[in-house]
Structures are given as structure tokens and as C-alpha cells.
Design a protein around this motif. Sequence first.
Motif: not given
Length: 462
Positions: A33-34, A228-231, A312-314
Motif C-alpha cells: 500500500r502507498r 500507525d502506518e505499519p499497523h 526498520t526505523f519504526w
Amino acid sequence: MRFYDRQNELRTLERMYRLSKNAKHMLVVLGRRRIGKTRLIKEFIRGKKSFYFFVERSSSAMLLQRISNELARMMPKKVVGTLDWELAFKILLEDFDVVVLDEFQNILSVDESALSTLQHVWDEFNGSTLLILVGSYQTMMKKIFEDYRTPLYGRSSGRLRVEPLSYRYVRRILLDMKFRGEENMMNIYSILGGVPLYYEFIERFGISGTWKDIVKAMFIEEPRPLIDEPHVLLVGEFGRQQSTYMSILEAIARGKSTMTEIANATGIPEKSLGKYLKELSQDYEIIERKVPMFSPPNSKRGRYFLRDPFLTFWFRFIYPNMSMIELGQGDELIRSIENNVNAHMGRIFEKIVAEIIAEQFKPLKMGSWWNRRGDEIDIVAELENEVLFVECKWRNRKITWREVEDLIRKSELVKIEASKKRRYMIVSKSGFTENCRNRIDEKGIIYWDLSDLERAMKVPNE
């Protein structure tokens, strides 16, 4: 924000378009996504006789009503009233040169029988058109096209995977946004990765300055657009077992790379862990398993890494520190990140250097090397007549000659073909001591600093 790069993807789409002039072709376009799939497709279909439709998670009746309304608008004499799936698919294939169904995996939750209908219509269709089926969720798209029990198994002519932008083009975006300083731009890339939309957020929120300003705006200060992007990215993939997968990804992001280390960090028994690691690498393609250069693929010395800088950062800095953010301790979090950012950036720096080496040296094979005693070489590139051993140092002090000697020592531990020469390269963020530079020149060793990378990273017409 203007459209950047994607020239290889556009060439693939144009080639499929030319082929579809003489025969029908079904192309599957995949990417998280995105990542920019829709923007890419819309650039491609511009000026073509095309039909684009976004498949929402709605009822079958609502989707058919929307398709019917759009077709009635485009061809009022041919379409009257609401179509069924069979007639809708027939009209789309017969009347358009390119048909795009975006987020196609949603069909599974809307009306799975539509897949059988599409298979029937496609098999009976004898005309020429390009049907592009775009999807974000790996598991669902693989189920649709790779499971031999599903209707569309074996129907696609090929796949196009849309990957994150490389640093070369992220750098171009940042320069256009008036960011400066190679170190600063590389740090920003290590945070946001290669997803174009995240850089659009920089424009929308008027962010400028350093990587710290990016972290504050994206994760700490309201409205925190990426908190919350990875969620959002992963919950649709992982479902009920998301907590297990998330704990594994956090462990890997924090530097736990072997199966034993990951098992100890997560509390998941090694016998059970293999299943999850295999799914994360092969099904979801979020992590990758690497083995030392020149080792067999099934080597027991395999290590696991996250593929994406943003994730990785998140998982390393944001996910474990959500409570600090909620308690308003953003400044403390920034200081903590600052103390560890060089360690995080190290592997990203290797990735950037590897891209340049791949482009300039055209290696037959490239990877990293390590042994059980703790010796490691960042990049090993096998060329036609030699093997290039590369050390990448992202730190705040200059390289000394002793470190060059250590690279030479470690390279002697690597078994290579007797006919191939050993060649050496050092890449340093902070440059080299004068003594080191003089001795490197004498030995004919390649050495780069950030200014050399800057020159190598310039895109055409820059």
C-alpha cells in the motif's frame, strides 16, 4: 509532487500494451500500500482508451452499480441499467484497450464468485486487450493467482512488482524540496525509505530542516501522519496473529538476526519460529534471509533482516516507545534516536553503496560475508576477473590505515577462485586520515567519501 522515476515499470507496461494489440494479456501488478502503484498506472493509461476502477470493500451490488454508472457515462447508448458481473466484464474487455481493476484482492471479500465469472469471460474472449489487476496484499493476491484451485490460476501473462524508490530518486525528491547535505538526506531516507507518499507528507505539512524535524512531524507532534502506518500496512496481511509477527519484526529491527537470537528475544520456540520467518520472507516479503557470500542457500549461518528502511526505523525506535510519545516525552525519544542513529544507518548505508557498485561494476554476484568467529565484510562483489571486498563506515570519525589492513586480513579468510584477484574498496562517511589516504593511494585501493557518493548518485539532467 511530480512523478519520479518508474522508467523500468513504464517500459514494462508499454511493452505489454504493444503485445496486447495482437492478443489478450492479463498483467498482475503487485506492491505494498502507498508504494505508488495507482500513480504509476494512471501515468501509463494517460491518453489511452482505458477504464480504471477501484475495487472497494463494498457489497457486490454496490460495486456493480458503480461500474454500470461509469460505463453508462462513457458509453450511454450501450449501457443502460445495472449490469451483472458477466456482462460488465464482457463490455470492459471488448470496448477498452486497457482495463485496470485496482485493489483487486478485495474481490475475495466482496464476491468470490466474480473470479469464476471473470475466468469464464476471459477464456471465451478472443479479442485483444490488456487487463491489469493491481493488488496490495501479498497473501490475497497470491491466493488468487498462485493457488491451482482458484479460477484465475495460470491466466496471467506475467507480473510487475512495484518496489520502493531507490535512494538515488529519493535524493532527487529531497533536493527538489530544498533539503541539502548528503548526510542529512541519507538519514531522512533511512527513516522514510522509498515510498513516494511519505515525501508528499513533507510537502503537505511544510516540513524542512533535518532528519530530527522529520521524526518530530511524522511520529511525535500531532497529527503524526505515520505513527500507525505499519499497523495499516500489516494488519490486513497478518490478521489474528499480528502480535506474533510484530514481535518478530521488532526483534529483527533491533539487531537480532539469527534464529536463536530472535527466539530468545521473542520467547517463541525455535521449532515454531521457522514457520513465521518463512512466511515473513516468502509470503509477505517483508524480511529477507541472507547467507554469507559463496555459501550455499541452505547454510546454517543465515541471518534475517527487514527489507525496508521505514519499517526498520519504526520497529526499532517508534513501536517500542509509543508510551514515551503519548506521555509527551518526544524530546527524550529524539535524543535516544540520535544516540543510536548511526547504528541504524549503517545497514542503510551499505544498501546505498551496494546500489552504486551494482551499477558501476556490474558484478556477477554480490552479498555480505561473515564467519562464526565474528569476522564480517559488508559487501563482497564477484566480478569477471576479481572479487571486490568493500567496507562501509557510517560513523563520526575518519578511517585509519589499521582498519584497511583489517579488511585485507578478513578478505584472506574468504575462499575465492584462484584465478581471481582480490581488490579492495573503503567507503567512509567521515573521510580518511592523511596517513591512511597516502597508503591507500600506494596500494591502489578504491576509497570514497560522501562527496564521491554524491557524484555517483546524480540522476540524468541533474
